[in-house]
Design a protein around this motif. Structure first.
Motif, PDB file in Angstrom:
ATOM      1  N   ALA A  13      56.889  12.321  77.621  1.00  0.00           N
ATOM      2  CA  ALA A  13      57.400  13.354  78.767  1.00  0.00           C
ATOM      3  C   ALA A  13      58.992  12.546  79.649  1.00  0.00           C
ATOM      4  CB  ALA A  13      57.048  14.538  78.572  1.00  0.00           C
ATOM      5  N   LEU A  14      58.015  12.081  79.880  1.00  0.00           N
ATOM      6  CA  LEU A  14      58.160  10.962  81.493  1.00  0.00           C
ATOM      7  C   LEU A  14      60.098  10.465  80.604  1.00  0.00           C
ATOM      8  CD1 LEU A  14      58.227  10.423  83.951  1.00  0.00           C
ATOM      9  CD2 LEU A  14      56.415   8.504  83.299  1.00  0.00           C
ATOM     10  N   GLU A  15      59.845   9.559  79.425  1.00  0.00           N
ATOM     11  CA  GLU A  15      60.364   8.957  78.708  1.00  0.00           C
ATOM     12  C   GLU A  15      62.127   9.944  78.607  1.00  0.00           C
ATOM     13  OE1 GLU A  15      61.342   6.816  74.733  1.00  0.00           O
ATOM     14  OE2 GLU A  15      59.534   5.853  76.247  1.00  0.00           O
ATOM     15  N   ASN A  16      62.110  10.657  78.503  1.00  0.00           N
ATOM     16  CA  ASN A  16      62.778  11.688  77.651  1.00  0.00           C
ATOM     17  C   ASN A  16      63.404  12.354  79.284  1.00  0.00           C
ATOM     18  OD1 ASN A  16      62.210  11.645  74.891  1.00  0.00           O
ATOM     19  ND2 ASN A  16      61.127  13.312  74.998  1.00  0.00           N
ATOM     20  N   VAL A  17      62.247  12.822  80.616  1.00  0.00           N
ATOM     21  CA  VAL A  17      63.448  12.708  81.708  1.00  0.00           C
ATOM     22  C   VAL A  17      63.904  11.916  82.311  1.00  0.00           C
ATOM     23  CG1 VAL A  17      62.828  13.223  84.178  1.00  0.00           C
ATOM     24  CG2 VAL A  17      61.004  14.974  81.641  1.00  0.00           C
ATOM     25  N   ARG A  18      63.928  10.448  81.909  1.00  0.00           N
ATOM     26  CA  ARG A  18      64.400   9.665  82.331  1.00  0.00           C
ATOM     27  C   ARG A  18      65.797   9.555  81.689  1.00  0.00           C
ATOM     28  NH1 ARG A  18      67.872   6.142  82.856  1.00  0.00           N
ATOM     29  NH2 ARG A  18      67.338   3.397  83.468  1.00  0.00           N
ATOM     30  N   GLU A  19      65.411   9.667  80.090  1.00  0.00           N
ATOM     31  CA  GLU A  19      67.097   9.437  79.663  1.00  0.00           C
ATOM     32  C   GLU A  19      67.749  10.572  79.554  1.00  0.00           C
ATOM     33  OE1 GLU A  19      65.189   9.410  75.544  1.00  0.00           O
ATOM     34  OE2 GLU A  19      65.322   6.792  75.790  1.00  0.00           O
ATOM     35  N   ILE A  20      67.231  11.975  79.799  1.00  0.00           N
ATOM     36  CA  ILE A  20      68.122  13.458  80.599  1.00  0.00           C
ATOM     37  C   ILE A  20      68.729  12.643  81.820  1.00  0.00           C
ATOM     38  CG2 ILE A  20      68.442  15.901  80.943  1.00  0.00           C
ATOM     39  CD1 ILE A  20      66.093  15.510  78.845  1.00  0.00           C
ATOM     40  N   PRO A  28      68.044   5.744  87.012  1.00  0.00           N
ATOM     41  CA  PRO A  28      66.176   5.820  87.703  1.00  0.00           C
ATOM     42  C   PRO A  28      65.412   6.508  88.326  1.00  0.00           C
ATOM     43  CG  PRO A  28      67.685   4.310  88.536  1.00  0.00           C
ATOM     44  CD  PRO A  28      68.546   5.001  87.976  1.00  0.00           C
ATOM     45  N   LEU A  29      64.278   5.498  88.021  1.00  0.00           N
ATOM     46  CA  LEU A  29      63.048   7.166  88.673  1.00  0.00           C
ATOM     47  C   LEU A  29      62.013   6.487  88.944  1.00  0.00           C
ATOM     48  CD1 LEU A  29      62.775   9.580  85.505  1.00  0.00           C
ATOM     49  CD2 LEU A  29      63.774  10.245  87.585  1.00  0.00           C
ATOM     50  N   GLN A  35      54.523  -2.536  79.360  1.00  0.00           N
ATOM     51  CA  GLN A  35      55.845  -1.216  79.138  1.00  0.00           C
ATOM     52  C   GLN A  35      54.559  -0.324  78.646  1.00  0.00           C
ATOM     53  OE1 GLN A  35      58.324  -2.390  81.614  1.00  0.00           O
ATOM     54  NE2 GLN A  35      58.674  -0.714  80.945  1.00  0.00           N
ATOM     55  N   ALA A  36      55.014   1.289  79.662  1.00  0.00           N
ATOM     56  CA  ALA A  36      54.114   1.726  79.333  1.00  0.00           C
ATOM     57  C   ALA A  36      54.833   2.950  78.822  1.00  0.00           C
ATOM     58  CB  ALA A  36      53.256   2.402  80.440  1.00  0.00           C
ATOM     59  N   ASN A  37      55.864   2.495  78.717  1.00  0.00           N
ATOM     60  CA  ASN A  37      57.408   3.013  77.314  1.00  0.00           C
ATOM     61  C   ASN A  37      57.838   2.412  78.219  1.00  0.00           C
ATOM     62  OD1 ASN A  37      58.198   4.021  79.909  1.00  0.00           O
ATOM     63  ND2 ASN A  37      57.995   6.087  79.727  1.00  0.00           N
ATOM     64  N   LYS A  38      59.423   3.215  77.214  1.00  0.00           N
ATOM     65  CA  LYS A  38      60.593   2.269  77.390  1.00  0.00           C
ATOM     66  C   LYS A  38      61.605   2.033  79.339  1.00  0.00           C
ATOM     67  CE  LYS A  38      65.524   2.506  76.025  1.00  0.00           C
ATOM     68  NZ  LYS A  38      66.445   3.706  75.010  1.00  0.00           N
ATOM     69  N   TYR A  39      60.841   2.623  79.625  1.00  0.00           N
ATOM     70  CA  TYR A  39      61.413   2.822  80.967  1.00  0.00           C
ATOM     71  C   TYR A  39      59.766   1.926  81.812  1.00  0.00           C
ATOM     72  CZ  TYR A  39      65.793   4.534  78.972  1.00  0.00           C
ATOM     73  OH  TYR A  39      66.420   5.241  78.640  1.00  0.00           O
ATOM     74  N   PHE A  40      58.962   2.701  81.812  1.00  0.00           N
ATOM     75  CA  PHE A  40      57.696   2.078  82.837  1.00  0.00           C
ATOM     76  C   PHE A  40      56.666   1.079  83.162  1.00  0.00           C
ATOM     77  CE2 PHE A  40      59.936   6.568  83.358  1.00  0.00           C
ATOM     78  CZ  PHE A  40      60.560   6.078  84.741  1.00  0.00           C
ATOM     79  N   LYS A  41      56.539   0.574  83.377  1.00  0.00           N
ATOM     80  CA  LYS A  41      55.264  -0.516  82.988  1.00  0.00           C
ATOM     81  C   LYS A  41      54.100   0.952  83.757  1.00  0.00           C
ATOM     82  CE  LYS A  41      57.977  -4.326  84.756  1.00  0.00           C
ATOM     83  NZ  LYS A  41      57.627  -4.936  85.335  1.00  0.00           N
ATOM     84  N   VAL A  42      53.032   0.694  83.388  1.00  0.00           N
ATOM     85  CA  VAL A  42      51.519   1.415  83.185  1.00  0.00           C
ATOM     86  C   VAL A  42      51.340   0.551  84.901  1.00  0.00           C
ATOM     87  CG1 VAL A  42      49.303   0.290  82.930  1.00  0.00           C
ATOM     88  CG2 VAL A  42      50.559  -0.097  81.410  1.00  0.00           C
ATOM     89  N   LYS A  43      51.707  -0.253  85.518  1.00  0.00           N
ATOM     90  CA  LYS A  43      51.334  -0.336  86.926  1.00  0.00           C
ATOM     91  C   LYS A  43      51.385   0.722  87.763  1.00  0.00           C
ATOM     92  CE  LYS A  43      51.354  -4.386  90.551  1.00  0.00           C
ATOM     93  NZ  LYS A  43      51.453  -5.644  91.375  1.00  0.00           N
TER      94      LYS A  43
END
Length: 52
Positions: free
Chosen positions: A36-43, A47-48, A2-10
């Motif tokens: 920032a990407l994690e924040n956008v997803r949460e706001i 799913p993105l 995981q790169a962050n809470k929602y996205f994988k590095v791949k």
């Protein structure tokens, strides 16, 4: 990996980079951009899909 809470590095690097570096490609990603990407997803609360 995981790169962050929602996205994988791949999902966030090109297939060429991922093929060469695997999960170590996370070193090419800016931690502030990942947050920032994690924040956008949460706001948005939906799913993105990241693609190129």
């Amino acid at each position: 990996m995981q790169a962050n809470k929602y996205f994988k590095v791949k999902e966030l690097v090109s297939s060429k980079i991922y093929k060469e570096y695997g999960d170590d490609a996370i070193k090419f990603l800016d931690p502030k951009a990942l947050k920032a990407l994690e924040n956008v997803r949460e706001i948005l609360g939906v799913p993105l899909i990241c693609n190129n």
